[in-house]
Design a protein around this motif. Structure first.
Motif, mmCIF file in Angstrom:
data_model
loop_
_atom_site.group_PDB
_atom_site.id
_atom_site.type_symbol
_atom_site.label_atom_id
_atom_site.label_comp_id
_atom_site.label_asym_id
_atom_site.label_seq_id
_atom_site.Cartn_x
_atom_site.Cartn_y
_atom_site.Cartn_z
ATOM 1 N N LEU A 221 0.782 -0.937 0.008
ATOM 2 C CA LEU A 221 -0.003 -0.153 0.010
ATOM 3 C C LEU A 221 0.863 1.156 -0.074
ATOM 4 N N ILE A 222 1.916 1.186 0.749
ATOM 5 C CA ILE A 222 2.500 2.474 0.984
ATOM 6 C C ILE A 222 3.412 2.655 -0.344
ATOM 7 N N GLU A 223 4.016 1.771 -1.204
ATOM 8 C CA GLU A 223 4.677 1.828 -2.089
ATOM 9 C C GLU A 223 3.714 2.272 -3.371
ATOM 10 N N GLU A 224 2.538 1.814 -3.067
ATOM 11 C CA GLU A 224 1.494 2.272 -4.303
ATOM 12 C C GLU A 224 1.357 3.635 -4.210
ATOM 13 N N LEU A 225 1.113 4.089 -2.943
ATOM 14 C CA LEU A 225 0.889 5.750 -2.797
ATOM 15 C C LEU A 225 2.072 6.426 -3.283
ATOM 16 N N PRO A 237 -3.832 15.886 1.208
ATOM 17 C CA PRO A 237 -4.776 15.410 2.051
ATOM 18 C C PRO A 237 -6.347 15.533 1.951
ATOM 19 N N GLU A 238 -6.483 16.619 1.557
ATOM 20 C CA GLU A 238 -7.998 16.978 1.323
ATOM 21 C C GLU A 238 -8.634 16.572 -0.189
ATOM 22 N N ALA A 239 -8.026 15.902 -1.008
ATOM 23 C CA ALA A 239 -8.163 15.429 -2.205
ATOM 24 C C ALA A 239 -9.323 14.347 -1.821
ATOM 25 N N PRO A 240 -10.448 13.950 -2.532
ATOM 26 C CA PRO A 240 -11.171 13.223 -2.439
ATOM 27 C C PRO A 240 -10.463 11.512 -2.475
ATOM 28 N N SER A 241 -9.603 11.540 -3.427
ATOM 29 C CA SER A 241 -8.985 10.165 -3.278
ATOM 30 C C SER A 241 -7.664 10.060 -2.020
ATOM 31 N N MET A 242 -7.493 10.852 -1.573
ATOM 32 C CA MET A 242 -6.450 10.927 -0.351
ATOM 33 C C MET A 242 -7.300 10.804 0.983
ATOM 34 N N ARG A 243 -8.586 11.101 0.835
ATOM 35 C CA ARG A 243 -9.614 10.841 1.991
ATOM 36 C C ARG A 243 -9.905 9.311 2.175
ATOM 37 N N ARG A 248 -5.270 7.686 3.354
ATOM 38 C CA ARG A 248 -4.924 9.197 4.148
ATOM 39 C C ARG A 248 -4.105 8.505 5.206
ATOM 40 N N GLN A 249 -4.096 7.582 5.901
ATOM 41 C CA GLN A 249 -2.972 7.335 6.796
ATOM 42 C C GLN A 249 -1.714 6.960 6.434
ATOM 43 N N ALA A 250 -1.618 6.479 4.988
ATOM 44 C CA ALA A 250 -0.311 6.201 4.609
ATOM 45 C C ALA A 250 0.252 7.501 4.088
ATOM 46 N N TYR A 251 -0.583 8.516 3.948
ATOM 47 C CA TYR A 251 -0.061 9.955 3.419
ATOM 48 C C TYR A 251 0.497 10.526 4.564
ATOM 49 N N LEU A 252 -0.303 10.349 5.712
ATOM 50 C CA LEU A 252 0.222 10.752 7.020
ATOM 51 C C LEU A 252 1.605 10.371 7.638
ATOM 52 N N ILE A 258 3.162 10.304 11.340
ATOM 53 C CA ILE A 258 2.856 9.406 12.261
ATOM 54 C C ILE A 258 3.893 8.230 11.842
ATOM 55 N N ASN A 259 3.948 7.344 13.054
ATOM 56 C CA ASN A 259 4.786 6.328 12.487
ATOM 57 C C ASN A 259 4.131 5.002 12.120
ATOM 58 N N MET A 260 4.775 3.663 11.757
ATOM 59 C CA MET A 260 4.202 2.588 10.936
ATOM 60 C C MET A 260 3.084 2.091 12.027
ATOM 61 N N MET A 261 3.251 2.141 13.336
ATOM 62 C CA MET A 261 2.560 1.500 14.463
ATOM 63 C C MET A 261 1.230 2.407 14.188
ATOM 64 N N GLN A 262 1.420 3.547 14.228
ATOM 65 C CA GLN A 262 0.047 4.481 14.340
ATOM 66 C C GLN A 262 -0.596 4.365 13.037
ATOM 67 N N LEU A 263 0.036 4.078 11.877
ATOM 68 C CA LEU A 263 -0.512 4.092 10.615
ATOM 69 C C LEU A 263 -1.621 2.860 10.616
ATOM 70 N N ARG A 264 -0.869 1.694 11.150
ATOM 71 C CA ARG A 264 -1.709 0.474 11.341
ATOM 72 C C ARG A 264 -2.939 0.531 12.093
#
Length: 317
Positions: A221-225, A237-243, A248-252, A258-264
């Protein structure tokens, strides 16, 4: 006059809607129409759980990969496209099967939409510039002055909905809440066979959601983003696709917020909230003809096929 059938497969995320749709496609002459506001975006494959290319080449799918990640897609656009496709599928002597979790699209398709003005690029650009200078909470305050009824339903940080409400106010010269009270376009010349996949045990659905999110992370997922942002660097982050949940979490994460644990943790929590909203939508439909099945049942496919055989046979006689 009897209308041709259309099969609806609805339910929360991770309830197995796609799997059931593919099983139906193996036994009935159908074509699948995606009812998913995330799968319309090209390149966003892993986080939206799109069918793979083998499946897409084997079974006709529609309304997948419609727009680029920096574009917008509305419920009105979905309704127009879906109705056109449904007529075309019936013309091929097949049955349209609409599958997904974007409940707003299902409601718009059956109940119609209020006649709102189309997006105005110049006005949107002006509103975005104002928001960049003042901030979205200040824009929300402007909406309170123009349309307090609509503003009360929108969070001060919900940039997309604030922008649209202000746009409608300026284009129509009246509050959007007033425009929405006008009669709707409700033409729906099909007999919907509505199926809801809901969990008998919410904790088991939560387990599925966690496993699914982990699979997406493992699947890249991250590599895709990263690849998407490289091609569309203006995405915010406001773009509909990034919502979309996951992105959204991968963008952050990619922006070191955020860190990887927070992302999950945040991704799973957001997906659970999405599932809760989807189940609330299903309950609000209050459709006597909505047939509900336990998505955790081990013989779910057999139950759904048996129900469809009975309904389609009854309709044809």
């Amino acid at each position: 006059m009897s209308f041709p059938p259309a099969i609806f497969i609805m339910g929360p995320t991770a309830s197995g809607k796609s799997r059931i749709a593919l099983d139906i496609a193996a036994h009935f002459p159908v074509e699948i129409i995606s009812v998913d506001s995330a799968q319309v975006f090209r390149l966003m494959n892993i986080g939206t759980a799109k069918p793979d290319q083998t499946t897409l080449s084997r079974i006709p799918h529609h309304l997948i990969d419609v727009i680029d990640p920096d574009q917008h897609y509305s419920a009105a656009e979905f309704r127009r496209s879906a109705l056109t496709l449904m007529h075309e599928i019936i013309g091929r002597n097949k049955i349209p099967i609409l599958v997904g979790g974007t409940m707003l699209y299902f409601r718009a398709l059956q109940e119609g939409l209020s006649v709102l003005p189309s997006a105005n690029p110049q006005l949107r650009h002006k509103l975005e510039n104002m928001a960049e200078e003042l901030g979205w909470p200040a824009m929300h305050q402007k909406l309170i002055e123009l349309d307090p009824e609509t503003a009360a339903r929108i969070k001060p940080t919900d940039s997309q909905r604030i922008q649209r409400a202000l746009e409608v106010c300026h284009l129509t010269q009246q509050p959007m809440s007033q425009v929405l009270k006008a009669p709707r376009l409700t033409d729906f010349p099909f007999e919907a066979i509505s199926i809801a996949l809901t969990p008998s045990d919410r904790s088991q659905l939560h387990r599925r959601i966690a496993e699914r999110f982990d699979d997406m992370m493992d699947g890249g997922l991250i590599e895709e983003l990263v690849s998407i942002l490289r091609q569309f660097p203006s995405l915010t982050p406001e773009a509909p696709s990034m919502r979309c949940v996951g992105y959204r979490q991968a963008y952050l994460y990619l922006n070191d917020q955020i860190n990887m644990m927070q992302l999950r943790d945040m991704g799973i929590a957001a997906t659970r909230q999405l599932a809760k909203r989807q189940l609330t939508w299903l309950r609000s439909m209050n459709n006597e003809r909505l047939q509900e099945f336990d998505c955790l049942s081990p013989n779910l496919s057999i139950q759904v096929r048996s129900f469809l055989q009975q309904r389609l046979h009854a309709q044809s006689t």
